[in-house]
Scaffold this active site. Sequence first.
Site, PDB file in Angstrom:
ATOM      1  CD  GLU A  75      -2.727   1.529   0.296  1.00 47.15           C
ATOM      2  OE1 GLU A  75      -3.283   2.645   0.276  1.00 47.15           O
ATOM      3  OE2 GLU A  75      -2.941   0.657  -0.564  1.00 47.15           O
ATOM      4  CG  HIS A  78      -0.866   2.363  -4.890  1.00 49.05           C
ATOM      5  ND1 HIS A  78      -0.789   2.573  -6.248  1.00 49.05           N
ATOM      6  CD2 HIS A  78      -2.103   2.794  -4.521  1.00 49.05           C
ATOM      7  CE1 HIS A  78      -1.919   3.083  -6.685  1.00 49.05           C
ATOM      8  NE2 HIS A  78      -2.731   3.250  -5.651  1.00 49.05           N
ATOM      9  CG  HIS A 136      -8.511   4.803  -6.442  1.00 45.69           C
ATOM     10  ND1 HIS A 136      -8.120   6.122  -6.428  1.00 45.69           N
ATOM     11  CD2 HIS A 136      -7.433   4.100  -6.006  1.00 45.69           C
ATOM     12  CE1 HIS A 136      -6.879   6.217  -5.990  1.00 45.69           C
ATOM     13  NE2 HIS A 136      -6.441   5.007  -5.742  1.00 45.69           N
ATOM     14  CG  HIS A 243     -16.121  -8.449 -16.637  1.00 44.37           C
ATOM     15  ND1 HIS A 243     -15.804  -7.240 -17.220  1.00 44.37           N
ATOM     16  CD2 HIS A 243     -14.934  -9.078 -16.435  1.00 44.37           C
ATOM     17  CE1 HIS A 243     -14.494  -7.140 -17.368  1.00 44.37           C
ATOM     18  NE2 HIS A 243     -13.941  -8.248 -16.907  1.00 44.37           N
ATOM     19  CG  HIS A 304      -7.512  -8.979 -17.654  1.00 43.77           C
ATOM     20  ND1 HIS A 304      -7.658  -9.376 -18.971  1.00 43.77           N
ATOM     21  CD2 HIS A 304      -8.775  -8.758 -17.204  1.00 43.77           C
ATOM     22  CE1 HIS A 304      -8.932  -9.400 -19.290  1.00 43.77           C
ATOM     23  NE2 HIS A 304      -9.637  -9.015 -18.241  1.00 43.77           N
TER      24      HIS A 304
END
Length: 334
Positions: A75, A78, A136, A243, A304
């Site tokens: 975290e 990032h 986000h 999806h 992906h």
Amino acid sequence: MAIFKLKYLSIIALVLAFLVVGMGVYTRLTEAGLGCPDWPGCYGHHSVPNSPDEIAKAVAAFPDVPLEPHKAWNEMIHRYLAGSLGLLIFAFALRALISRVDRLLCMSLLLAVIFQAALGMWTVTMNLMPLIVMGHLLGGFFILALLFLFTIKQWPMPRAHIKWRLGLSRFAWLALLVLLCQIALGGWTSSNYAAVVCTQLPLCEGNWWQNYNVSAALHVPEADTYQYGVLDYGARTTIHVSHRIWAVVTALCLVALAITWLLRSQDGLSRGLAWGLLVAVSIQFALGISNVVLQLPLAIAVAHNLVAACLVLLLVSLLLRLYQAKQEQGGRHG
């Protein structure tokens, strides 16, 4: 000299934006989104608590959130990357205000980064609320696209040897909209922990249509935390199947656009972009299938998302090429 530096700084910012998107995905997939229960620090520190004294203070301050250093570091890395990108974009905006060059684009970037930082904070303070997490993700893609436009302005494309067509322009915009809807669906799938709810192809195992309920898939009940998901099996199945279905629609739309472009354009750069689009769609489709067959391996899941980002930039490039052709030919419609 200043222009020379800006050209290369724009590339650095674009690469950094890719890293931020990739690290954000990695953080989410490793369940590190709440690795630090506070924001912008971590357990009240600027870094992950390390010394015995820091760890003791962290445990005292957040007794209900045990410290897991590997998740906390995911975290914080990032956040460090995102913060560095934010500072670089702030510098671009400051330069734009002073020089009065690219002001609209740079100020849009700055506002997007500020809002993205707020979404990052809300992701933590609202305990991974799916709508915030999805927003986000989309915000990261939006900033990446804006930085790509900024970079292209510093490195102008060669003259467009193509004929601008209204129909092709509208088709390209439609393809971009379809792709963005698919990315949003992917974000909704991931944020609701529905990525592995279906383990068979092409759609889902069993009588999945009996559980298909769009209303349930869109309504997320209030909860203390949304980590690991709060929706039932039927709602998650609906999200996952939607999806997959839209993935087929997206792939067909992008392939049709690329083939149309190849048939109508003799421009070298445009044809290269169209071939790149075909290759990227093929890779993305293979990665999606691999995620199902192999049960969401980390490397493939991250790839992906990054290939999705490449698809967005390829479509933006094709739209820029069309806009360039229109400007060169004095087109009046678009």
